[in-house]
Write an enzyme that holds these catalytic residues in place. Sequence first.
Site, PDB file in Angstrom:
ATOM      1  CE1 TYR A   1     -33.036  30.504 -37.826  1.00 52.14           C
ATOM      2  CE2 TYR A   1     -31.399  32.008 -36.939  1.00 52.14           C
ATOM      3  CZ  TYR A   1     -31.718  30.854 -37.639  1.00 52.14           C
ATOM      4  OH  TYR A   1     -30.722  30.066 -38.166  1.00 52.14           O
TER       5      TYR A   1
ATOM      6  CB  CYS B   1     -26.407  26.629 -33.367  1.00 50.52           C
ATOM      7  SG  CYS B   1     -27.908  27.516 -33.016  1.00 50.52           S
TER       8      CYS B   1
HETATM    9  C1  FMN Z   1     -21.087  27.493 -35.504  1.00 54.93           C
HETATM   10  C2  FMN Z   1     -21.847  28.781 -35.438  1.00 54.93           C
HETATM   11  C3  FMN Z   1     -23.097  28.819 -34.822  1.00 54.93           C
HETATM   12  C4  FMN Z   1     -23.808  30.026 -34.707  1.00 54.93           C
HETATM   13  N1  FMN Z   1     -24.987  30.059 -34.007  1.00 54.93           N
HETATM   14  C5  FMN Z   1     -25.571  31.250 -33.737  1.00 54.93           C
HETATM   15  C6  FMN Z   1     -26.658  31.322 -32.840  1.00 54.93           C
HETATM   16  O1  FMN Z   1     -27.053  30.343 -32.200  1.00 54.93           O
HETATM   17  N2  FMN Z   1     -27.244  32.536 -32.659  1.00 54.93           N
HETATM   18  C7  FMN Z   1     -26.782  33.661 -33.275  1.00 54.93           C
HETATM   19  O2  FMN Z   1     -27.349  34.733 -33.080  1.00 54.93           O
HETATM   20  N3  FMN Z   1     -25.713  33.620 -34.089  1.00 54.93           N
HETATM   21  C8  FMN Z   1     -25.088  32.450 -34.311  1.00 54.93           C
HETATM   22  N4  FMN Z   1     -23.954  32.412 -35.076  1.00 54.93           N
HETATM   23  C9  FMN Z   1     -23.350  33.681 -35.531  1.00 54.93           C
HETATM   24  C10 FMN Z   1     -22.263  34.127 -34.534  1.00 54.93           C
HETATM   25  O3  FMN Z   1     -22.815  34.432 -33.271  1.00 54.93           O
HETATM   26  C11 FMN Z   1     -21.495  35.340 -35.069  1.00 54.93           C
HETATM   27  O4  FMN Z   1     -22.371  36.427 -35.168  1.00 54.93           O
HETATM   28  C12 FMN Z   1     -20.856  35.069 -36.414  1.00 54.93           C
HETATM   29  O5  FMN Z   1     -20.164  33.834 -36.399  1.00 54.93           O
HETATM   30  C13 FMN Z   1     -19.916  36.185 -36.848  1.00 54.93           C
HETATM   31  O6  FMN Z   1     -18.872  36.344 -35.910  1.00 54.93           O
HETATM   32  P1  FMN Z   1     -17.405  35.696 -36.153  1.00 54.93           P
HETATM   33  O7  FMN Z   1     -16.890  36.240 -37.473  1.00 54.93           O
HETATM   34  O8  FMN Z   1     -16.593  36.181 -34.974  1.00 54.93           O
HETATM   35  O9  FMN Z   1     -17.544  34.220 -36.168  1.00 54.93           O
HETATM   36  C14 FMN Z   1     -23.262  31.208 -35.248  1.00 54.93           C
HETATM   37  C15 FMN Z   1     -22.019  31.148 -35.904  1.00 54.93           C
HETATM   38  C16 FMN Z   1     -21.307  29.966 -35.979  1.00 54.93           C
HETATM   39  C17 FMN Z   1     -19.945  29.974 -36.627  1.00 54.93           C
END
Ligand code: FMN
Length: 359
Positions: free
Chosen positions: A185, A26
């Site tokens: 959600y 997001c």
């Molecule tokens: C800025 C931001 C926005 C996110 N928005 C969503 C989202 O829209 N839908 C979702 O399922 N997860 C969302 N997440 C979770 C990420 O998809 C991901 O699962 C999480 O950041 C862990 O992975 P990472 O350690 O590689 O960042 C968001 C994470 C971040 C950092």
Amino acid sequence: MTRAVFDPITLRGLEIRNRLWIPPMCQYAVDAQDGVPTDWHLMHLGSLARGGAGVVTVEATGVTPEGRISPQDLGLWNDAQRDALSRITDLIHAQGAQAAIQLAHAGRKASTWRAWGPRPGGNVPAEHGGWQSVGPSEIPFDGLEAPEALDAAGIDAVVAGFVAAARRAVDAGFDLLELHGAHGYLLHEFLSPLSNDRTDEYGGSLENRARLLLRVVDAVRAEVGEAVPMIVRLSATDWAEGGWDLPQTETLSSWLGAHGVDLISISSGGNVADVQIPVGPGYQLPFASAVRRSSGLPVAAVGMIDDPFQAEQIVALDQADVVLVGRESLRDPNFPIRTADALRYDMPYKPGPYERAYR
Ligand SMILES: Cc1cc2nc3c(=O)[nH]c(=O)nc-3n(C[C@H](O)[C@H](O)[C@H](O)COP(=O)(O)O)c2cc1C
């Protein structure tokens, strides 16, 4: 030499150039609060596609206005939103990546402040664009107002919202659809006994709690046809006593496979505030591997995977089929190119204009 993480993967006939994908993230960047993507989204998602990812997933996108997490979320309940998204899919395709979108309903966690800038906490009041949230039951998420419990007509409207958004997503050029069943959600709220105490056919047994998600899967499939790969994102656990957990995730994943879901994306948490999560490199990977083994479905792993060798190892050792790189991709949108470089893989789609940076 080939590298496992750069092996193509095919879902329902859709060939994807590699297994390093961008998860939904997001941006909370729709200042007009109309759900229509802006140049920010174009630039952000376009640069991620240019960076070499196999799939770029557009952030959680509200299937109805009340389904947005914040007033600044993307939406897909009208044609103006669809048409603006089609610029983004064109740009992603022009960079050789495939485009996915996460269709979402925020349920009892809707109408909250965006995750950057001023954040007074609690729900967003109507004068700032907020609205009454809905959920399976009148059980609030900690710190938020109680949702209105959906009645049968409300549930039908949610399903119809997912179906209409899925149609518009395909018309906008998306190659894959992801349903957001994670992070507390709406669809996850129905799954978890901690947020769902309904006594009708949507509450109680696992079958009943899974009914809404399976209904949405079937209705979306009927709308978009057989060609479009469908992903479901699940939280493997609520990290809380008496909540959603890995055994239920494994059973549900098998059902989702039987309903034609093509890949399960395994995250965790989000339905209960203030829980202890043992965060660390690849901390959710064991959940993904367990679901992969028990359901036989392809899975995507996510969570603090931010190192080229770690990504390669996960795929090479068959721990997951796809690796999602979130925050590291925000820090470096060219992470897949950097990964190829580190693994000495001669990426055939490295952007020509950038070649001199990697010699
Ligand atoms: C800025 C931001 C926005 C996110 N928005 C969503 C989202 O829209 N839908 C979702 O399922 N997860 C969302 N997440 C979770 C990420 O998809 C991901 O699962 C999480 O950041 C862990 O992975 P990472 O350690 O590689 O960042 C968001 C994470 C971040 C950092």
